[in-house]
Design a protein around this motif. Structure first.
Motif, PDB file in Angstrom:
ATOM      1  N   SER A  34      15.122 -18.144  21.118  1.00  9.69           N
ATOM      2  CA  SER A  34      15.247 -18.182  19.762  1.00  9.69           C
ATOM      3  C   SER A  34      16.806 -17.862  19.285  1.00  9.69           C
ATOM      4  CB  SER A  34      14.307 -17.674  19.019  1.00  9.69           C
ATOM      5  OG  SER A  34      14.546 -16.039  19.157  1.00  9.69           O
ATOM      6  N   HIS A  35      17.473 -17.198  20.224  1.00 12.53           N
ATOM      7  CA  HIS A  35      18.780 -16.501  19.821  1.00 12.53           C
ATOM      8  C   HIS A  35      19.765 -17.797  19.605  1.00 12.53           C
ATOM      9  CE1 HIS A  35      17.865 -12.616  21.669  1.00 12.53           C
ATOM     10  NE2 HIS A  35      16.914 -12.670  21.058  1.00 12.53           N
ATOM     11  N   GLY A  36      20.169 -17.518  18.452  1.00  9.12           N
ATOM     12  CA  GLY A  36      21.240 -18.771  18.087  1.00  9.12           C
ATOM     13  C   GLY A  36      22.547 -17.968  17.811  1.00  9.12           C
ATOM     14  N   ALA A  37      23.440 -18.745  16.966  1.00  8.18           N
ATOM     15  CA  ALA A  37      24.579 -18.230  16.540  1.00  8.18           C
ATOM     16  C   ALA A  37      24.578 -16.840  15.877  1.00  8.18           C
ATOM     17  CB  ALA A  37      25.932 -19.353  15.600  1.00  8.18           C
ATOM     18  N   GLY A 197      12.481 -22.780  17.544  1.00  8.71           N
ATOM     19  CA  GLY A 197      12.566 -21.530  18.460  1.00  8.71           C
ATOM     20  C   GLY A 197      12.018 -20.444  17.543  1.00  8.71           C
ATOM     21  N   TRP A 198      11.841 -20.773  16.269  1.00  3.72           N
ATOM     22  CA  TRP A 198      11.306 -19.901  15.271  1.00  3.72           C
ATOM     23  C   TRP A 198      10.084 -20.199  14.695  1.00  3.72           C
ATOM     24  CZ3 TRP A 198      14.256 -15.607  13.189  1.00  3.72           C
ATOM     25  CH2 TRP A 198      15.537 -15.372  13.948  1.00  3.72           C
ATOM     26  N   ILE A 199       9.287 -19.246  13.941  1.00  4.23           N
ATOM     27  CA  ILE A 199       8.234 -19.501  13.168  1.00  4.23           C
ATOM     28  C   ILE A 199       8.646 -20.219  12.105  1.00  4.23           C
ATOM     29  CG2 ILE A 199       7.733 -17.513  11.915  1.00  4.23           C
ATOM     30  CD1 ILE A 199       5.355 -18.913  14.028  1.00  4.23           C
ATOM     31  N   GLU A 313       5.535 -15.004  22.077  1.00  7.49           N
ATOM     32  CA  GLU A 313       6.436 -15.248  23.332  1.00  7.49           C
ATOM     33  C   GLU A 313       7.117 -16.628  23.179  1.00  7.49           C
ATOM     34  OE1 GLU A 313       4.301 -13.431  27.075  1.00  7.49           O
ATOM     35  OE2 GLU A 313       3.201 -14.883  25.913  1.00  7.49           O
ATOM     36  N   ARG A 314       6.759 -17.270  22.207  1.00  7.68           N
ATOM     37  CA  ARG A 314       7.374 -18.746  21.943  1.00  7.68           C
ATOM     38  C   ARG A 314       8.198 -18.879  20.609  1.00  7.68           C
ATOM     39  NH1 ARG A 314       3.177 -23.643  23.311  1.00  7.68           N
ATOM     40  NH2 ARG A 314       5.111 -24.830  23.300  1.00  7.68           N
ATOM     41  N   LEU A 315       7.783 -18.343  19.732  1.00  9.28           N
ATOM     42  CA  LEU A 315       8.669 -18.465  18.308  1.00  9.28           C
ATOM     43  C   LEU A 315       8.852 -17.066  17.726  1.00  9.28           C
ATOM     44  CD1 LEU A 315       6.310 -21.130  16.839  1.00  9.28           C
ATOM     45  CD2 LEU A 315       8.408 -21.561  17.839  1.00  9.28           C
ATOM     46  N   ASN A 316      10.132 -17.042  17.476  1.00  8.60           N
ATOM     47  CA  ASN A 316      10.534 -15.742  16.853  1.00  8.60           C
ATOM     48  C   ASN A 316       9.956 -15.666  15.540  1.00  8.60           C
ATOM     49  OD1 ASN A 316      12.127 -13.751  15.687  1.00  8.60           O
ATOM     50  ND2 ASN A 316      14.050 -14.398  16.626  1.00  8.60           N
ATOM     51  N   GLY A 317       9.131 -14.472  15.245  1.00  5.62           N
ATOM     52  CA  GLY A 317       8.803 -14.086  13.863  1.00  5.62           C
ATOM     53  C   GLY A 317       7.262 -14.578  13.834  1.00  5.62           C
ATOM     54  N   ALA A 318       6.625 -14.877  15.036  1.00  5.30           N
ATOM     55  CA  ALA A 318       5.200 -15.449  14.983  1.00  5.30           C
ATOM     56  C   ALA A 318       4.356 -14.289  14.503  1.00  5.30           C
ATOM     57  CB  ALA A 318       4.646 -15.863  16.288  1.00  5.30           C
TER      58      ALA A 318
END
Ligand SMILES: [Zn+2]
Length: 355
Positions: A34-37, A197-199, A313-318
């Motif tokens: 999920s890590h972006g800019a 990559g995010w919830i 483990e899949r989506l940031n903030g789940a």
């Protein structure tokens, strides 16, 4: 934290009357995917990061809000102008081309995505859905000038041979929220729908129509695209990100339906008793909905998903957002999709029919 002075505005003692605060250490470490800019400070230290996706189409991010622009050889077409980027969007465009901005497209009317539309002046063509025009006429904002070219269902722009397809498939996140597809680089903007990559943000990104929001994932996947621009999360995604988001939404919908069919409202009605709290309906109503939200949240967070991993483990903030999305989808399922029959003549309405 020990030396930090508690700000005078911080209200933290409302118990059942208020909402709680998170401690970051209570939650799962966000997945690296999920890590972006946002997590690459060197990329956004000047206030923006601009990157060519393909064929003269650029993605711009503030580190939290994203938009795009397209060089056509006869002017630049910009889609969205989040206030978080503001005039840095002009700098991003000038960094890549001398072409003037000639067209501005509104994905939808929300201020967090188009609240800096005014920076392009009054010489650009402003294109948006007719519902976006209606909303901006009804609730005027000098920073969001009303679109002067509108359409109702589909429209194709051809600017110096660069085709841009606009399509409105009905209310989802909000009225007038359109898909913007650029066929040559195979890029699709699905603002406040996709979330690579995010919830999805709480209440499924504050969506007005849950059924339309869920359908939108299939509508996105019907396009022949390689890259999706979501408006948020400081990263672009591919088809797999949309498939992943759809799977999470379908889990929410399935478990919400199960909650509505399983949880017995009467269990909570009995808590009213016959004394002075017998009319405290709102209190037990909240308990019922909280039970539904907890039922869904636990099922979601316990689930081993299609790739063998849990949602955290899949989506940031789940783990942070699922309870909000669970409440929202339960309530919207009840209003938009659920059907438990109705009271037959001569019967009283037991709660399972009431809900
Ligand atoms: Zn929005």
């Amino acid at each position: 934290m020990a030396n930090e002075i508690k700000p005078s505005w911080l209200v933290e003692d409302l118990r059942h009357l208020g909402v709680g605060y998170n401690k970051v250490e209570d939650f799962a470490p966000p997945p690296e995917s999920s890590h972006g800019a946002l997590f690459m400070q060197d990329r956004i230290k000047k206030g923006y990061h601009v990157e060519e996706v393909k064929d003269g189409l650029y993605w711009v991010t503030s580190g939290w809000y994203d938009c795009m622009f397209i060089r056509t050889g006869a002017g630049v077409v910009v889609m969205d102008a989040p206030p978080a980027l503001g005039e840095n969007l002009l700098a991003a465009i000038e960094e890549t081309t001398d072409e003037p901005v000639t067209h501005f497209i509104y994905s939808h009317w929300h201020a967090d995505h188009v609240g800096a539309a005014v920076i392009f002046g009054d010489k650009v063509k402003r294109i948006g859905h007719e519902k976006t025009r209606d909303l901006l006429e009804r609730f005027p904002d000098p920073n969001r000038p009303v679109p002067n070219e509108t359409f109702s269902k589909d429209a194709t722009l051809d600017i110096n041979g660069v085709k841009i397809e606009l399509s409105y498939k009905g209310q989802n996140h909000c009225e007038g929220n359109i898909f913007i597809y650029v066929p040559k680089p195979k890029v699709l903007a699905a603002i406040d729908i996709a979330s690579p990559g995010w919830i999805t943000f709480r209440d499924c990104d504050s969506s007005e129509n849950m059924s339309g929001y869920v359908d939108a994932f299939d509508q996105v996947l019907a396009y022949d695209f390689d890259t999706v621009i979501s408006g948020h999360v400081s990263k672009i995604g591919g088809r797999d990100a949309v498939v992943e988001g759809r799977e999470y939404m379908h889990d929410l919908v399935d478990y919400s339906r199960e909650a509505l069919e399983t949880i017995d409202f009467e269990y909570f009605v009995k808590q009213l008793g016959t004394g002075k709290y017998r009319a405290a309906f709102r209190a037990i109503e909240e308990n019922y909905f909280n039970a539904c939200a907890n039922f869904v949240t636990k099922k979601i967070l316990d689930k081993v998903t299609s790739n063998g991993k849990k949602w955290t483990e899949r989506l940031n903030g789940a783990d942070v957002m699922t309870k909000h999305n669970a409440f929202y989808v339960v309530e919207k399922t009840r209003l938009e999709r659920h059907h438990n029959g109705y009271v037959k003549r001569g019967n009283i309405h037991p709660p399972k029919f009431y809900f």
